[in-house]
Design an enzyme around this catalytic site. Structure first.
Site, PDB file in Angstrom:
ATOM      1  N   TRP A  16       7.130  -0.295   3.989  1.00 25.30           N
ATOM      2  CA  TRP A  16       7.735   0.319   2.902  1.00 25.30           C
ATOM      3  C   TRP A  16       9.361   0.806   2.930  1.00 25.30           C
ATOM      4  O   TRP A  16      10.047   1.288   2.055  1.00 25.30           O
ATOM      5  CB  TRP A  16       6.881   1.586   2.297  1.00 25.30           C
ATOM      6  CG  TRP A  16       7.209   2.902   3.084  1.00 25.30           C
ATOM      7  CD1 TRP A  16       6.449   3.354   4.177  1.00 25.30           C
ATOM      8  CD2 TRP A  16       7.853   4.006   2.597  1.00 25.30           C
ATOM      9  NE1 TRP A  16       7.204   4.204   4.466  1.00 25.30           N
ATOM     10  CE2 TRP A  16       7.914   4.967   3.500  1.00 25.30           C
ATOM     11  CE3 TRP A  16       8.668   4.081   1.226  1.00 25.30           C
ATOM     12  CZ2 TRP A  16       8.311   6.278   3.404  1.00 25.30           C
ATOM     13  CZ3 TRP A  16       9.339   5.425   1.105  1.00 25.30           C
ATOM     14  CH2 TRP A  16       9.389   6.411   2.264  1.00 25.30           C
TER      15      TRP A  16
ATOM     16  N   SER B  60      13.202   5.677 -14.039  1.00 26.30           N
ATOM     17  CA  SER B  60      12.213   6.637 -14.515  1.00 26.30           C
ATOM     18  C   SER B  60      12.110   8.247 -13.771  1.00 26.30           C
ATOM     19  O   SER B  60      11.995   9.042 -14.402  1.00 26.30           O
ATOM     20  CB  SER B  60      10.833   5.959 -14.304  1.00 26.30           C
ATOM     21  OG  SER B  60       9.860   6.924 -14.485  1.00 26.30           O
ATOM     22  N   SER B  61      12.149   8.300 -12.393  1.00 24.71           N
ATOM     23  CA  SER B  61      12.247   9.512 -11.915  1.00 24.71           C
ATOM     24  C   SER B  61      13.285  10.338 -12.245  1.00 24.71           C
ATOM     25  O   SER B  61      12.949  11.481 -12.487  1.00 24.71           O
ATOM     26  CB  SER B  61      12.184   9.343 -10.086  1.00 24.71           C
ATOM     27  OG  SER B  61      10.881   8.636  -9.914  1.00 24.71           O
TER      28      SER B  61
ATOM     29  N   THR C  41       7.208  26.521   5.887  1.00 24.36           N
ATOM     30  CA  THR C  41       5.945  26.170   5.520  1.00 24.36           C
ATOM     31  C   THR C  41       4.667  26.992   5.968  1.00 24.36           C
ATOM     32  O   THR C  41       3.646  27.141   5.420  1.00 24.36           O
ATOM     33  CB  THR C  41       5.501  24.556   6.315  1.00 24.36           C
ATOM     34  OG1 THR C  41       7.128  23.900   6.105  1.00 24.36           O
ATOM     35  CG2 THR C  41       4.413  23.801   5.637  1.00 24.36           C
TER      36      THR C  41
ATOM     37  N   HIS D 292       0.822  -1.167  -0.026  1.00 27.08           N
ATOM     38  CA  HIS D 292       0.038  -0.163  -0.039  1.00 27.08           C
ATOM     39  C   HIS D 292       0.798   1.326   0.136  1.00 27.08           C
ATOM     40  O   HIS D 292       0.598   2.293  -1.023  1.00 27.08           O
ATOM     41  CB  HIS D 292      -0.953  -0.089   1.357  1.00 27.08           C
ATOM     42  CG  HIS D 292      -1.538   1.320   1.330  1.00 27.08           C
ATOM     43  ND1 HIS D 292      -2.694   1.690   0.811  1.00 27.08           N
ATOM     44  CD2 HIS D 292      -1.596   2.148   2.452  1.00 27.08           C
ATOM     45  CE1 HIS D 292      -3.117   2.763   1.152  1.00 27.08           C
ATOM     46  NE2 HIS D 292      -2.260   3.362   2.215  1.00 27.08           N
TER      47      HIS D 292
ATOM     48  N   LYS E 288       4.208  29.683   3.664  1.00 29.27           N
ATOM     49  CA  LYS E 288       3.239  29.349   2.580  1.00 29.27           C
ATOM     50  C   LYS E 288       1.720  29.584   2.906  1.00 29.27           C
ATOM     51  O   LYS E 288       0.915  30.227   2.005  1.00 29.27           O
ATOM     52  CB  LYS E 288       3.536  28.004   2.081  1.00 29.27           C
ATOM     53  CG  LYS E 288       5.041  27.821   1.584  1.00 29.27           C
ATOM     54  CD  LYS E 288       5.192  26.747   0.460  1.00 29.27           C
ATOM     55  CE  LYS E 288       4.676  27.207  -0.684  1.00 29.27           C
ATOM     56  NZ  LYS E 288       5.618  27.081  -1.727  1.00 29.27           N
TER      57      LYS E 288
ATOM     58  N   ASP F 243       7.172  21.530 -26.222  1.00 30.08           N
ATOM     59  CA  ASP F 243       7.246  20.142 -25.736  1.00 30.08           C
ATOM     60  C   ASP F 243       7.943  19.787 -24.695  1.00 30.08           C
ATOM     61  O   ASP F 243       8.510  21.035 -24.434  1.00 30.08           O
ATOM     62  CB  ASP F 243       7.369  19.077 -27.048  1.00 30.08           C
ATOM     63  CG  ASP F 243       6.707  17.624 -26.684  1.00 30.08           C
ATOM     64  OD1 ASP F 243       6.822  17.345 -25.401  1.00 30.08           O
ATOM     65  OD2 ASP F 243       5.996  17.383 -27.512  1.00 30.08           O
TER      66      ASP F 243
ATOM     67  N   HIS G   7      14.873  12.489  12.183  1.00 25.21           N
ATOM     68  CA  HIS G   7      13.901  12.926  13.091  1.00 25.21           C
ATOM     69  C   HIS G   7      12.827  11.471  12.724  1.00 25.21           C
ATOM     70  O   HIS G   7      11.904  11.417  13.523  1.00 25.21           O
ATOM     71  CB  HIS G   7      12.881  14.062  12.807  1.00 25.21           C
ATOM     72  CG  HIS G   7      12.275  14.310  11.548  1.00 25.21           C
ATOM     73  ND1 HIS G   7      12.176  15.544  10.901  1.00 25.21           N
ATOM     74  CD2 HIS G   7      11.594  13.399  10.701  1.00 25.21           C
ATOM     75  CE1 HIS G   7      11.656  15.373   9.812  1.00 25.21           C
ATOM     76  NE2 HIS G   7      11.335  14.158   9.699  1.00 25.21           N
ATOM     77  N   HIS G   8      13.298  10.692  11.662  1.00 24.54           N
ATOM     78  CA  HIS G   8      12.511   9.357  11.637  1.00 24.54           C
ATOM     79  C   HIS G   8      13.061   8.244  12.474  1.00 24.54           C
ATOM     80  O   HIS G   8      12.691   7.276  12.405  1.00 24.54           O
ATOM     81  CB  HIS G   8      12.542   8.894  10.021  1.00 24.54           C
ATOM     82  CG  HIS G   8      11.840  10.014   9.133  1.00 24.54           C
ATOM     83  ND1 HIS G   8      10.526   9.803   8.872  1.00 24.54           N
ATOM     84  CD2 HIS G   8      12.340  11.142   8.404  1.00 24.54           C
ATOM     85  CE1 HIS G   8      10.145  10.819   7.917  1.00 24.54           C
ATOM     86  NE2 HIS G   8      11.251  11.433   7.855  1.00 24.54           N
TER      87      HIS G   8
ATOM     88  N   TYR H  17       8.933  15.648   0.615  1.00 25.72           N
ATOM     89  CA  TYR H  17       8.732  16.896   0.048  1.00 25.72           C
ATOM     90  C   TYR H  17       8.543  16.920  -1.461  1.00 25.72           C
ATOM     91  O   TYR H  17       7.856  17.691  -2.126  1.00 25.72           O
ATOM     92  CB  TYR H  17       9.850  17.875   0.248  1.00 25.72           C
ATOM     93  CG  TYR H  17       9.657  18.064   1.926  1.00 25.72           C
ATOM     94  CD1 TYR H  17       8.701  18.983   2.249  1.00 25.72           C
ATOM     95  CD2 TYR H  17      10.358  17.573   2.970  1.00 25.72           C
ATOM     96  CE1 TYR H  17       8.590  19.530   3.701  1.00 25.72           C
ATOM     97  CE2 TYR H  17      10.164  17.995   3.953  1.00 25.72           C
ATOM     98  CZ  TYR H  17       9.356  18.664   4.513  1.00 25.72           C
ATOM     99  OH  TYR H  17       9.184  18.965   6.128  1.00 25.72           O
TER     100      TYR H  17
ATOM    101  N   SER I 254      -0.809  26.872  -5.150  1.00 24.21           N
ATOM    102  CA  SER I 254      -0.572  28.414  -5.600  1.00 24.21           C
ATOM    103  C   SER I 254      -1.090  28.840  -6.962  1.00 24.21           C
ATOM    104  O   SER I 254      -1.026  30.010  -7.212  1.00 24.21           O
ATOM    105  CB  SER I 254       1.220  28.622  -5.403  1.00 24.21           C
ATOM    106  OG  SER I 254       1.475  27.920  -4.298  1.00 24.21           O
TER     107      SER I 254
ATOM    108  N   ARG J  25       1.445   1.251  15.070  1.00 21.00           N
ATOM    109  CA  ARG J  25       1.128   0.922  13.580  1.00 21.00           C
ATOM    110  C   ARG J  25       1.449  -0.349  13.061  1.00 21.00           C
ATOM    111  O   ARG J  25       2.119  -1.103  13.780  1.00 21.00           O
ATOM    112  CB  ARG J  25       1.705   2.110  12.862  1.00 21.00           C
ATOM    113  CG  ARG J  25       3.399   2.169  12.854  1.00 21.00           C
ATOM    114  CD  ARG J  25       4.009   3.341  12.297  1.00 21.00           C
ATOM    115  NE  ARG J  25       3.726   3.202  10.810  1.00 21.00           N
ATOM    116  CZ  ARG J  25       4.660   3.833  10.069  1.00 21.00           C
ATOM    117  NH1 ARG J  25       5.775   4.571  10.476  1.00 21.00           N
ATOM    118  NH2 ARG J  25       4.556   3.822   8.412  1.00 21.00           N
TER     119      ARG J  25
ATOM    120  N   HIS K 240      13.337  11.501   3.558  1.00 20.84           N
ATOM    121  CA  HIS K 240      12.622  12.653   3.945  1.00 20.84           C
ATOM    122  C   HIS K 240      12.546  13.486   3.013  1.00 20.84           C
ATOM    123  O   HIS K 240      11.639  14.123   2.786  1.00 20.84           O
ATOM    124  CB  HIS K 240      13.264  13.433   5.134  1.00 20.84           C
ATOM    125  CG  HIS K 240      12.364  14.567   5.709  1.00 20.84           C
ATOM    126  ND1 HIS K 240      11.259  13.957   6.528  1.00 20.84           N
ATOM    127  CD2 HIS K 240      12.298  15.645   5.453  1.00 20.84           C
ATOM    128  CE1 HIS K 240      10.612  15.109   6.518  1.00 20.84           C
ATOM    129  NE2 HIS K 240      11.057  16.301   6.171  1.00 20.84           N
TER     130      HIS K 240
ATOM    131  N   GLU L  77      12.069  12.840   0.042  1.00 21.27           N
ATOM    132  CA  GLU L  77      10.887  12.203  -0.808  1.00 21.27           C
ATOM    133  C   GLU L  77       9.483  12.885  -0.270  1.00 21.27           C
ATOM    134  O   GLU L  77       8.643  12.904  -1.259  1.00 21.27           O
ATOM    135  CB  GLU L  77      11.035  10.699  -0.713  1.00 21.27           C
ATOM    136  CG  GLU L  77       9.950   9.701  -1.002  1.00 21.27           C
ATOM    137  CD  GLU L  77       9.672  10.087  -2.596  1.00 21.27           C
ATOM    138  OE1 GLU L  77      10.643  10.188  -3.276  1.00 21.27           O
ATOM    139  OE2 GLU L  77       8.714   9.569  -3.081  1.00 21.27           O
TER     140      GLU L  77
END
Lengths: 316, 539
Positions: free
Chosen positions: B144, B171-172, B330, B79, B333, B108, B304-305, B259, B270, B452, B255, B257
């Protein structure tokens, strides 16, 4: 109709409103009361305050940052919701296309959050340093995570080494049967002696510790990463193979404190609870003495067996 | 000679390639590739969503009813991977493919053939990954994050999954190179960097993030592969390795990722809020700088993870301060979005509704993020359902709502027809209510002590889990309305959308007809005053 109304029997409307508001307000501080430090409760919505000065400090920090968020939320959402209603085209609002930047505003809403953050960082840092200082602990327990049980070994108490006292703590038999769908046992029917519904939160043998004692936990693992989490202690610590993670905690009141493995550790991750039984120091001393002498007797009888075996065994 | 070539090109340009293979398999047109990315994302959104439905059904009440614990772990793992790499990221790349050339006046993407390759890798990567569900031993089940040593206990599906992750990474990276090359080289004359739409800015910054982090993930998973198959001991303590090395390397990727998934959504919001407030974006430059600051800070907060792994106190303090600091840009924004609405003239079509919900609900995720940033409090929240609630607020009501905002906002431009406003609003209201019923009680569960990634739990957690599951089922079913509305708009809607679909919309994409022709801006547009949203205001 003409009878005088007794003010005590029939309070005025305004007084009733005040009372209702007070009653509603009293629900907020009542939230922590919902949270039993020993085990989770139904419909619980807040963190437990735990059962020691340390866990109370953690709870205070949690509530402080919560209320800071609430206050910021009220301001930001207040302005937002006001705009949503006030500046609608359907209400005839005309866009002020000139209002597109404001240096002072940008500086203000950058600076104020920084100040708030400093205000939060200071108590958090102090608590963190305090929480990570295990010096001066009186009891040391080694905690080892194993797929899927916990092993506890008592290392020393009041400066004296403890030999051969340890125990293996795994999911209690009734929970184990219920989780495997044995007919006739429902998760709802499993109860401790004191009536706590302890499905998946009960073990074969709990970790026994004394109250009012700074306990050092040396946490490690023999296979994969586990997570040692008893909310009443006020923290969790990962059990990592190849590392020893030290942390400390304390219990002010006797009781049975329940927690769970917090780090995914394979298929039975949900089935390795942690139960700590805190008892008065005298009771703990007695328990420890019993365990030590039993361990001592075990060693003697094992040695005797080995000696007898080597005597009867032909040499060669 | 040159005249001949020019006429030949012109003839080709107005032609949409005939036949499925030519049009889609050999696609080099940014609009077609964008469409394919969006379709893939929608399909994967439902694949990942189906897994979520099974998870929530199992968690509906205590006890095991539907699945075995190991399969439950396979579901939570896949998931996460499917939603992150299959739904959110491809959807954002799809929006980028469609919109960036239109917004900067480019004909293009800069590298159309590479664009084709970076898309067509993806379906195969996901087939490979999902096929592991049917292998002996099942798919990977270590979450994951794929922490060793647990993940090394997986069967051969680990190798397939790692290969799939390598493909997604390739790909990314190709997609990011393409986006950067397009933005830096193909802007129409007059579209200066600081006149670009915010969506383009956020994607430019995101593309740099992706190029920086995907190789790090590739390195981490390759070390897993060699540990499992070639006898190395990178993460094996018994062989002198270090389990924490993996966590550090993974979160150095992980991390930034998060963002990657939220910055382009910030960009969409925006664009949408100024359009429906009929007022230019407030604080354009601070918004750009805030995005860049968030991107920079995202590289120095990874630990922090890992607050509960037992880092030295000094390191914990550093990562706590850096994490708290992210709240500042943040906040900037959010404040600027609110200020954009202030003194505006707002209407609330579906994209605007989603955008407003994004601002409110993403901010809730931001608040819980701030709470999680305080280490002593994190010791209690870590690995609990509080964290699950936090990241679903930022990823579902954040990133996914941002994508839905973008789809409703630009779908009339893409398809040439208006979507059903009525069903759009029904989709919005059902989504916004059910998503809160789904995720808000998970805060309570976490605070009450529910870890979790567990398939079964104590009866004290039963009530809120049932509430959350009901919210989940409604939210899942509601997304069928979204699909229905898209299919209706593309194939059945009769009403023609004007070039400028929204009254308050500014920017080059609204200068071309709706639907956008197969080829747009074959010659660069001449920028006239008022054409760009940020063209003529000195911010």
């Amino acid at each position: 109709m003409t009878q005088p109304v007794l003010p005590t029997a029939q309070p005025s409307v305004s007084r009733r409103v005040v009372r209702a508001l007070l009653a509603m307000a009293s629900v907020l501080p009542a939230f922590p009361a919902l949270a039993n430090p020993q085990h989770p409760s139904a419909w619980q919505i807040n963190l437990t305050r735990g059962d020691s000065g340390l866990s109370h400090d953690v709870w205070d920090l949690h509530m402080a940052v919560f209320w800071v968020c609430v206050c910021i939320g009220i301001v930001v959402y207040g302005v937002l919701v006001y705009s949503l209603f006030k500046f609608r085209k359907s209400k005839g609002a005309k866009p002020d296309t000139g209002f597109t930047h404001h240096t002072l505003l940008e500086v203000v809403w950058t600076t104020i959050p920084v100040l708030i953050l400093i205000g939060l960082a200071y108590p958090a840092s102090r608590l963190l340093v305090y929480e990570n200082n295990t010096a001066g602990s009186q009891l040391t327990v080694k905690v080892t995570g194993v797929q899927w049980l916990w092993r506890y070994d008592y290392v020393d108490y009041l400066g004296q080494p403890i030999r051969h006292v340890g125990l293996i703590s795994k999911l209690a038999e009734d929970s184990n049967e219920a989780r495997q769908g044995v007919p006739g046992i429902s998760p709802w029917n499993i109860k401790s002696k004191s009536g706590v519904r302890d499905y998946l939160l009960n073990v074969t043998e709990p970790l026994v510790v004394p109250t009012h004692t700074k306990i050092q936990f040396l946490i490690t693992s023999v296979d994969v990463i586990h997570g040692f989490w008893v909310p009443a202690l006020g923290w969790q610590a990962d059990a990592i193979p190849g590392q020893i993670h030290d942390a400390w905690g304390e219990f002010d009141n006797p009781g049975t404190y329940r927690g769970q493995c917090a780090q995914l550790c394979g298929q039975d991750h949900a089935y390795m609870p942690i139960v700590i039984k805190a008892v008065p120091r005298s009771e703990f001393q007695q328990w420890l003495a019993d365990r030590e002498s039993k361990a001592h007797m075990d060693v003697i009888s094992r040695t005797a067996q080995v000696v007898r075996a080597s005597e009867t065994q032909p040499q060669g | 000679m040159s005249t001949h070539a020019a006429t030949h090109d012109d003839a080709q340009h107005d032609d949409v390639p005939k036949g499925f293979v030519h049009r889609w398999l050999f696609a080099t047109n940014h609009k077609d590739i964008g469409t394919m990315y969006l379709v893939l994302a929608l399909v994967m959104f439902f694949v990942g969503g189906t897994m979520a439905m099974v998870i929530r059904a199992e968690l509906f009440e205590p006890g095991l009813q539907l699945v075995q614990p190991y399969f439950f772990n396979e579901l939570t793992t896949l998931h996460g991977l499917v939603m992150i790499f299959g739904a959110i990221m491809p959807a954002l790349v799809g929006l980028a493919n469609w919109q960036i050339p239109l917004m900067i006046g480019a004909p293009d993407m800069a590298l159309p053939r590479m664009n084709n390759l970076s898309f067509w890798i993806m379906p195969f990567a996901f087939l490979l990954m999902l096929s592991t569900l049917f292998m002996p031993g099942g798919a990977i089940a270590g979450g994951w994050v794929m922490y060793p040593p647990l993940i090394l206990q997986t069967g051969e599906s680990l190798a397939f999954t790692i290969f799939a992750i390598h493909l997604m990474g390739i790909s990314s990276i190709m997609g990011s190179i393409n986006i950067i090359a397009t933005i830096l080289n193909l802007r129409a004359p007059g579209v200066d960097l600081l006149k670009m739409p915010l969506f383009v800015w956020t994607w430019l910054i995101t593309a740099f993030l992706l190029i920086a982090i995907m190789p790090v993930l590739a390195g981490a998973v390759t070390m897993l592969l060699t540990d499992k198959y070639f006898g190395t001991n990178f993460f094996n303590a018994a062989g002198g390795g270090d389990v924490l090395l993996y966590e550090h390397v993974f979160w150095f990727f992980g991390h930034p990722e998060v963002y990657v998934m939220i910055l382009p959504a910030f960009g969409v919001i925006s664009e949408v809020i100024p359009t429906f407030a009929r007022k230019p974006l407030f604080g354009y430059k601070p918004m750009v700088y805030a995005t860049a600051s968030i991107a920079f800070l995202s590289f120095i907060v990874w630990a922090h993870h890992m607050f509960t792994v037992g880092l030295p106190v000094g390191a914990q303090l550093f990562f706590m301060y850096a994490t708290m600091l992210i709240a500042v840009p943040t906040g900037v924004k959010v404040f600027n979005w609110v200020a954009t609405m202030w003194k505006g003239s707002m209407t609330f079509e579906t994209p605007m509704l989603f955008a407003v919900a994004f601002v409110i609900l993403f901010t809730i995720g931001g608040f819980s993020g701030l709470m999680l940033g305080l280490v002593p409090a994190d010791y209690q929240y870590h690995n609990s359902y509080f964290v699950v609630a936090h990241f679903h607020y930022v990823l579902v009501t954040g990133a996914a709502f941002g994508i839905m905002t973008g789809v409703y906002y630009w779908l009339p431009k893409w398809s040439g027809h208006m979507y059903s406003e009525r069903w759009g609003k029904i989709h919005f209201w059902l989504s916004v209510i059910s998503v809160n019923v789904l995720f808000f009680p998970q805060h309570f569960l976490g605070l009450a002590g529910m870890p979790r990634r567990i398939p079964d739990y104590n009866v004290a957690f039963a009530d809120w889990n049932m509430v959350s599951s009901i919210g989940g089922f409604v939210f899942g079913a509601t997304q069928l309305i979204f699909v229905g509305n898209i299919i209706y708009t593309v194939y059945f809607a009769k009403n023609q959308a004007p070039a400028r679909v929204w009254e308050g919309a500014h920017g080059l994409e609204w200068e071309v007809p709706s639907p956008a022709p197969h080829h747009t801006f074959s010659t660069p547009p001449e920028i006239k005053p008022g054409m760009l949203a940020h063209g003529d205001i000195a911010h």
